[in-house]
Design an enzyme around this catalytic site. Structure first.
Site, mmCIF file in Angstrom:
data_model
loop_
_atom_site.group_PDB
_atom_site.id
_atom_site.type_symbol
_atom_site.label_atom_id
_atom_site.label_comp_id
_atom_site.label_asym_id
_atom_site.label_seq_id
_atom_site.Cartn_x
_atom_site.Cartn_y
_atom_site.Cartn_z
ATOM 1 N N GLU A 236 0.818 -1.225 0.000
ATOM 2 C CA GLU A 236 0.000 0.000 0.000
ATOM 3 C C GLU A 236 0.843 1.263 0.000
ATOM 4 O O GLU A 236 0.502 2.270 -0.637
ATOM 5 C CB GLU A 236 -0.947 -0.006 1.216
ATOM 6 C CG GLU A 236 -1.899 1.160 1.282
ATOM 7 C CD GLU A 236 -2.834 1.239 0.078
ATOM 8 O OE1 GLU A 236 -2.563 2.076 -0.797
ATOM 9 O OE2 GLU A 236 -3.822 0.474 0.014
ATOM 10 N N VAL B 157 2.334 3.126 -3.524
ATOM 11 C CA VAL B 157 1.622 4.027 -4.441
ATOM 12 C C VAL B 157 0.856 5.072 -3.647
ATOM 13 O O VAL B 157 -0.014 4.737 -2.825
ATOM 14 C CB VAL B 157 0.641 3.255 -5.359
ATOM 15 C CG1 VAL B 157 -0.020 4.223 -6.345
ATOM 16 C CG2 VAL B 157 1.350 2.138 -6.106
ATOM 17 N N GLY C 248 1.615 6.853 -1.166
ATOM 18 C CA GLY C 248 1.867 6.824 0.282
ATOM 19 C C GLY C 248 0.654 6.485 1.119
ATOM 20 O O GLY C 248 0.129 5.369 1.043
ATOM 21 N N ASP D 73 9.681 7.797 -10.923
ATOM 22 C CA ASP D 73 8.948 7.354 -9.732
ATOM 23 C C ASP D 73 7.442 7.301 -10.019
ATOM 24 O O ASP D 73 6.767 6.323 -9.673
ATOM 25 C CB ASP D 73 9.251 8.305 -8.558
ATOM 26 C CG ASP D 73 8.433 7.957 -7.333
ATOM 27 O OD1 ASP D 73 8.712 6.917 -6.713
ATOM 28 O OD2 ASP D 73 7.483 8.709 -7.010
ATOM 29 N N LYS E 237 4.776 3.928 -10.071
ATOM 30 C CA LYS E 237 3.466 3.846 -9.408
ATOM 31 C C LYS E 237 2.343 3.631 -10.423
ATOM 32 O O LYS E 237 1.420 2.839 -10.184
ATOM 33 C CB LYS E 237 3.227 5.118 -8.600
ATOM 34 C CG LYS E 237 4.213 5.281 -7.436
ATOM 35 C CD LYS E 237 4.220 6.718 -6.932
ATOM 36 C CE LYS E 237 5.193 6.906 -5.768
ATOM 37 N NZ LYS E 237 5.438 8.334 -5.488
HETATM 38 N N1 LIG Z 1 10.166 8.932 1.970
HETATM 39 C C1 LIG Z 1 8.932 8.807 1.497
HETATM 40 O O1 LIG Z 1 8.109 9.723 1.633
HETATM 41 C C2 LIG Z 1 8.494 7.542 0.838
HETATM 42 C C3 LIG Z 1 7.145 7.387 0.487
HETATM 43 C C4 LIG Z 1 6.718 6.204 -0.120
HETATM 44 C C5 LIG Z 1 7.638 5.208 -0.378
HETATM 45 N N2 LIG Z 1 8.947 5.389 -0.034
HETATM 46 C C6 LIG Z 1 9.852 4.273 -0.271
HETATM 47 O O2 LIG Z 1 10.222 3.741 0.978
HETATM 48 C C7 LIG Z 1 11.524 3.189 0.923
HETATM 49 C C8 LIG Z 1 12.393 3.822 2.008
HETATM 50 O O3 LIG Z 1 12.435 5.217 1.781
HETATM 51 P P1 LIG Z 1 12.974 6.237 2.896
HETATM 52 O O4 LIG Z 1 12.585 7.597 2.411
HETATM 53 O O5 LIG Z 1 12.552 5.793 4.230
HETATM 54 O O6 LIG Z 1 14.544 6.041 2.689
HETATM 55 P P2 LIG Z 1 15.716 6.433 3.710
HETATM 56 O O7 LIG Z 1 16.929 6.614 2.884
HETATM 57 O O8 LIG Z 1 15.282 7.524 4.613
HETATM 58 O O9 LIG Z 1 15.866 5.102 4.583
HETATM 59 C C9 LIG Z 1 16.517 3.933 4.120
HETATM 60 C C10 LIG Z 1 17.238 3.316 5.307
HETATM 61 O O10 LIG Z 1 17.752 2.066 4.898
HETATM 62 C C11 LIG Z 1 19.062 1.913 5.457
HETATM 63 N N3 LIG Z 1 19.816 0.938 4.665
HETATM 64 C C12 LIG Z 1 20.393 1.105 3.462
HETATM 65 N N4 LIG Z 1 20.957 -0.045 3.055
HETATM 66 C C13 LIG Z 1 20.719 -0.966 4.023
HETATM 67 C C14 LIG Z 1 21.056 -2.335 4.192
HETATM 68 N N5 LIG Z 1 21.750 -2.999 3.261
HETATM 69 N N6 LIG Z 1 20.659 -2.961 5.315
HETATM 70 C C15 LIG Z 1 19.965 -2.294 6.259
HETATM 71 N N7 LIG Z 1 19.614 -0.988 6.153
HETATM 72 C C16 LIG Z 1 19.996 -0.336 5.049
HETATM 73 C C17 LIG Z 1 19.654 3.308 5.451
HETATM 74 O O11 LIG Z 1 20.689 3.429 6.391
HETATM 75 C C18 LIG Z 1 18.426 4.149 5.803
HETATM 76 O O12 LIG Z 1 18.298 4.339 7.202
HETATM 77 C C19 LIG Z 1 11.999 3.435 -0.500
HETATM 78 O O13 LIG Z 1 11.684 2.301 -1.280
HETATM 79 C C20 LIG Z 1 11.156 4.598 -0.967
HETATM 80 O O14 LIG Z 1 10.987 4.649 -2.344
HETATM 81 C C21 LIG Z 1 9.393 6.524 0.568
HETATM 82 N N1 LIG Z 2 9.648 10.500 -3.899
HETATM 83 C C1 LIG Z 2 8.265 10.163 -3.766
HETATM 84 C C2 LIG Z 2 8.021 9.578 -2.407
HETATM 85 C C3 LIG Z 2 6.673 8.933 -2.287
HETATM 86 O O1 LIG Z 2 6.603 7.750 -3.018
HETATM 87 C C4 LIG Z 2 7.426 11.421 -3.969
HETATM 88 O O2 LIG Z 2 7.978 12.511 -4.058
HETATM 89 O O3 LIG Z 2 6.212 11.287 -4.101
HETATM 90 NA NA NA Z 3 -1.111 4.065 -0.786
#
Ligand SMILES: NC(=O)c1ccc[n+]([C@@H]2O[C@H](COP(=O)([O-])OP(=O)(O)OC[C@H]3O[C@@H](n4cnc5c(N)ncnc54)[C@H](O)[C@@H]3O)[C@@H](O)[C@H]2O)c1
Ligand SMILES: N[C@@H](CCO)C(=O)O
Ligand code: NA
Length: 440
Positions: A133, A136, A138, A205, A209
């Site tokens: 969930e 896509v 968030g 990105d 999605k």
């Molecule tokens: N930030 C957003 O708003 C958002 C929204 C929807 C989806 N996502 C997705 O969520 C996922 C995480 O995004 P995020 O923004 O939290 O990223 P982030 O970079 O803040 O967090 C990633 C974490 O993973 C850790 N990491 C990296 N390699 C690792 C490994 N080999 N083993 C263990 N830990 C490791 C890093 O140290 C870091 O703390 C991504 O797939 C991103 O596309 C992010």
């Molecule tokens: N980089 C993405 C995070 C959420 O998937 C955005 O800006 O919407």
């Molecule tokens: Na969602």
């Protein structure tokens, strides 16, 4: 009493923006979530390369390790939550978790859009769930809506603002006249942007999605490689202004639409009538329109990025899995909404077969007969004109901007017309063409 059961044991891989939000939301709303899930949900282990930062988030509430494989190897862990991102180590870890018989929750749209077929098949063979969930839009429950709420419908199209970073950039540029680079840095600071922000600004990105939504809507495999992808880096401020004058806003839309011959799957800057609700979605907010034959047009709006909004979706998946943990796998909602043996091989259409209206901006010599020559090229290609805007040229100016809105046309003939118009000596700069969607 189910409440007396041992809490379901969760291992978190990666505790950055989304991981820390997930930890906090689960802790804060523990009681409420238990009342809904019928069983406690406990993050028992956390893996992150930055062990110190991870400890600062979880304190002594969970075991912190640096090696994610220690979590996968632990038989006490029921659900693995992958929040590392990317296609590399994340792919290996997800497949290993599945092979170890664990359910997986992930926010990783890049991974699923590119390797979804392999991952969902591995999960099906093993009888485990891969829930996504958060991948896509968030916090907006759009996967739930497409897989369950709209299941009665033949879905005709989906159009969404599904990248917060680019919508934030477009909004700030339009409202405050800020520069692209300044706004991008702010989006990164706020935790919206991908690790590689070119994925945001080049539309990748959003295409990840849109690819996932196209599979859920039309019962086709995920095929990111067939998506047509354009970002916002080439968008000129002049076009944002002309669009306003014509009653439109420019949004980066992800679109999946059914045509008789196949499915359109595309991401590009799009003119949308300013009076549509979706045209007024500002900042980092997301919105997805879904048109179903029975329900009509529906709209889903909310935060598509950020720590706790994304965590909201991760935790919802954890609750779903907790409830159906013991259910017969055949009784679960299929990963891609349709039964795996009922997926269709309907083709994704090449961009030349896509049907849209167009906005054209031509820089032309301000002399007699120019407009007539341009309109005749459009007519020769079966393209009809909806509106023409000619900017008043200032005294002594020898060139002017000509803006043309067309009716819906096929992209192939439009490309031929664009090439013919560009070859005219009176067209003095590269023509700008943007697609327009009425979304009615
Ligand atoms: N930030 C957003 O708003 C958002 C929204 C929807 C989806 N996502 C997705 O969520 C996922 C995480 O995004 P995020 O923004 O939290 O990223 P982030 O970079 O803040 O967090 C990633 C974490 O993973 C850790 N990491 C990296 N390699 C690792 C490994 N080999 N083993 C263990 N830990 C490791 C890093 O140290 C870091 O703390 C991504 O797939 C991103 O596309 C992010
Ligand atoms: N980089 C993405 C995070 C959420 O998937 C955005 O800006 O919407
Ligand atoms: Na969602």
């Amino acid at each position: 009493m189910s409440n007396s059961m041992k809490p379901i044991q969760v291992g978190l891989l990666g505790i950055g923006t989304v991981g820390s939000g997930t930890f906090k939301v689960l802790q804060r709303n523990q009681h409420e979530i238990m009342r809904r899930a019928g069983r406690g949900i406990e993050i028992a282990m956390v893996a992150d390369l930055d062990v110190e930062r991870a400890r600062a988030v979880v304190g002594d509430a969970a075991e912190v390790v640096s090696d994610a494989r220690q979590i996968i190897a632990n038989p006490a862990i029921d659900i693995v939550v992958e929040l590392i991102g990317g296609y590399g180590i994340a792919k290996a870890l997800v497949l290993e978790a599945i092979a170890a018989g664990k359910h997986v929750v992930t926010a990783n749209k890049a991974l699923l859009a590119v390797h979804g077929t392999e991952i969902f098949e591995a999960a099906r063979a093993k009888g485990v769930v891969v829930a996504f969930e958060a991948a896509v839009a968030g916090g907006i429950p759009i996967i739930k809506a497409l897989r369950e709420g709209l299941t009665a419908n033949r879905i005709e199209w989906i159009a969404g603002i599904i990248n917060g970073t680019t919508n934030f950039i477009l909004s700030e540029m339009r409202d405050k006249g800020l520069d692209f680079d300044v706004v991008l840095k702010e989006a990164q600071r706020l935790g919206y942007a991908e690790a590689d922000p070119t994925f945001d600004i080049e539309g990748v990105d959003a295409a990840h999605k849109a690819t996932l939504m196209s599979a859920l809507a039309f019962g086709i495999p995920v095929q990111f490689d067939k998506a047509h992808v354009e970002g916002i880096t080439k968008l000129a401020a002049a076009d944002i202004r002309y669009a306003e004058q014509l009653g439109y806003r420019i949004k980066l839309l992800g679109i999946a639409r059914r045509q008789e011959a196949g499915i359109e799957l595309r991401v590009h800057p799009t003119l949308v009538p300013a009076k549509r609700l979706i045209a007024n979605v500002e900042g980092a907010m997301n919105a997805v329109m879904v048109q179903g034959d029975a329900v009509g047009t529906t709209l889903y709006y909310g935060k598509g990025a950020g720590s706790e909004p994304t965590a909201s979706a991760v935790v919802a998946d954890l609750v779903d899995i907790t409830r159906l943990h013991t259910a017969d796998p055949d009784h679960r909602v299929p990963h891609l909404a349709f039964q795996p043996d009922a997926l269709a091989d309907t083709p994704i259409l090449p961009i030349e077969q896509v049907r849209t209206a167009f906005y054209l901006r031509l820089r032309v010599a301000d002399e007699a007969g120019v407009l007539a020559r341009i309109t005749s090229i459009l007519a020769e290609n079966d393209i009809s004109i909806d509106a023409v805007l000619q900017r008043e040229s200032a005294e002594g100016e020898k060139q002017t901007d000509l803006i043309i809105l067309t009716h819906v046309t096929v992209e192939g003939p439009m490309r031929a017309a664009l090439a013919a118009m560009q070859a005219l000596p009176t067209v003095v700069a590269p023509i700008v063409s943007l697609r327009t969607e009425e979304l009615a």
